[in-house]
Design a protein around this motif. Structure first.
Motif, mmCIF file in Angstrom:
data_model
loop_
_atom_site.group_PDB
_atom_site.id
_atom_site.type_symbol
_atom_site.label_atom_id
_atom_site.label_comp_id
_atom_site.label_asym_id
_atom_site.label_seq_id
_atom_site.Cartn_x
_atom_site.Cartn_y
_atom_site.Cartn_z
ATOM 1 N N LYS A 15 0.831 -1.206 0.000
ATOM 2 C CA LYS A 15 0.000 0.000 0.000
ATOM 3 C C LYS A 15 0.864 1.255 0.000
ATOM 4 O O LYS A 15 0.598 2.209 -0.708
ATOM 5 N N SER A 16 1.911 1.259 0.839
ATOM 6 C CA SER A 16 2.818 2.407 0.909
ATOM 7 C C SER A 16 4.143 1.978 1.511
ATOM 8 O O SER A 16 4.252 0.910 2.116
ATOM 9 N N LEU A 17 5.153 2.829 1.350
ATOM 10 C CA LEU A 17 6.481 2.586 1.911
ATOM 11 C C LEU A 17 6.829 3.696 2.887
ATOM 12 O O LEU A 17 6.429 4.842 2.707
ATOM 13 N N SER A 18 7.596 3.337 3.911
ATOM 14 C CA SER A 18 8.125 4.309 4.847
ATOM 15 C C SER A 18 9.618 4.037 4.950
ATOM 16 O O SER A 18 10.037 2.960 5.376
ATOM 17 N N LEU A 19 10.421 5.005 4.518
ATOM 18 C CA LEU A 19 11.858 4.812 4.442
ATOM 19 C C LEU A 19 12.553 5.624 5.519
ATOM 20 O O LEU A 19 12.382 6.835 5.604
ATOM 21 N N GLY A 20 13.325 4.946 6.360
ATOM 22 C CA GLY A 20 14.074 5.611 7.415
ATOM 23 C C GLY A 20 15.544 5.680 7.049
ATOM 24 O O GLY A 20 15.959 5.274 5.964
ATOM 25 N N TYR A 21 16.347 6.184 7.955
ATOM 26 C CA TYR A 21 17.780 6.327 7.707
ATOM 27 C C TYR A 21 18.465 4.969 7.627
ATOM 28 O O TYR A 21 19.306 4.744 6.781
ATOM 29 N N TYR A 22 18.114 4.062 8.547
ATOM 30 C CA TYR A 22 18.758 2.761 8.619
ATOM 31 C C TYR A 22 17.873 1.606 8.161
ATOM 32 O O TYR A 22 18.345 0.494 8.005
ATOM 33 N N SER A 23 16.590 1.832 8.018
ATOM 34 C CA SER A 23 15.689 0.733 7.682
ATOM 35 C C SER A 23 14.451 1.253 6.972
ATOM 36 O O SER A 23 14.220 2.452 6.902
ATOM 37 N N SER A 24 13.653 0.315 6.467
ATOM 38 C CA SER A 24 12.454 0.660 5.717
ATOM 39 C C SER A 24 11.329 -0.296 6.073
ATOM 40 O O SER A 24 11.578 -1.414 6.524
ATOM 41 N N CYS A 25 10.095 0.145 5.841
ATOM 42 C CA CYS A 25 8.934 -0.705 6.067
ATOM 43 C C CYS A 25 7.940 -0.505 4.931
ATOM 44 O O CYS A 25 7.842 0.583 4.360
ATOM 45 N N ALA A 26 7.210 -1.560 4.634
ATOM 46 C CA ALA A 26 6.136 -1.500 3.646
ATOM 47 C C ALA A 26 4.835 -1.787 4.374
ATOM 48 O O ALA A 26 4.724 -2.776 5.097
ATOM 49 N N LEU A 27 3.862 -0.904 4.211
ATOM 50 C CA LEU A 27 2.522 -1.140 4.738
ATOM 51 C C LEU A 27 1.785 -1.927 3.673
ATOM 52 O O LEU A 27 1.718 -1.520 2.518
ATOM 53 N N MET A 28 1.250 -3.075 4.067
ATOM 54 C CA MET A 28 0.587 -3.958 3.122
ATOM 55 C C MET A 28 -0.918 -3.690 3.111
ATOM 56 O O MET A 28 -1.472 -3.177 4.084
ATOM 57 N N VAL A 29 -1.586 -4.031 2.024
ATOM 58 C CA VAL A 29 -3.020 -3.777 1.902
ATOM 59 C C VAL A 29 -3.829 -4.586 2.919
ATOM 60 O O VAL A 29 -4.957 -4.206 3.246
ATOM 61 N N ASP A 30 -3.261 -5.649 3.482
ATOM 62 C CA ASP A 30 -3.986 -6.453 4.469
ATOM 63 C C ASP A 30 -3.850 -5.925 5.903
ATOM 64 O O ASP A 30 -4.312 -6.543 6.846
ATOM 65 N N GLY A 31 -3.205 -4.756 6.090
ATOM 66 C CA GLY A 31 -3.082 -4.158 7.416
ATOM 67 C C GLY A 31 -1.871 -4.627 8.196
ATOM 68 O O GLY A 31 -1.730 -4.309 9.371
#
Length: 113
Positions: A15-31
């Motif tokens: 659904k979306s990405l959140s990019l940090g300095y040292y790591s990243s996360c992906a928000l998935m459509v299933d919550g």
């Protein structure tokens, strides 16, 4: 020169990405959210995935589910759920953010939660 690499395990459902300095996360459509990158090892567990690895190379599912929004900062991560906000700080401690419960449409993490 920097070469882009495919993130294994995120071919669909992002659904979306959140990019940090040292790591990243992906928000998935299933919550759910899947995170990768610097984790801080068994002491910190910055990604909130339960992993004790120092660095996570393949996206792992965050232990919290029902995520609506997510933001990754330098050494913190915040997850907005349907009725609360939970953050991890640079020590890996998971905290419920008091006073925030509904109506949040954006979130941004800074240096530390």
């Amino acid at each position: 020169m920097v070469t882009a690499k495919e993130v294994v395990g995120l071919h669909e459902g992002v659904k979306s990405l959140s990019l940090g300095y040292y790591s990243s996360c992906a928000l998935m459509v299933d919550g759910t959210a899947k995170c990768w990158g610097e984790n801080g090892g068994p002491t910190y567990r910055l990604l909130a995935t339960g992993s004790t690895a120092e660095f996570v190379t393949t996206p792992e599912t965050v232990t919290q589910s029902g995520i609506v929004l997510h933001s990754r900062g330098l050494s913190s991560s915040c997850f907005v759920l349907s009725k609360e906000v939970r953050c991890t700080d640079n020590t890996g401690a998971k905290k419920l953010v008091s006073g925030l419960s509904t109506g949040i449409s954006e979130i941004s993490s800074g240096y530390a939660a």
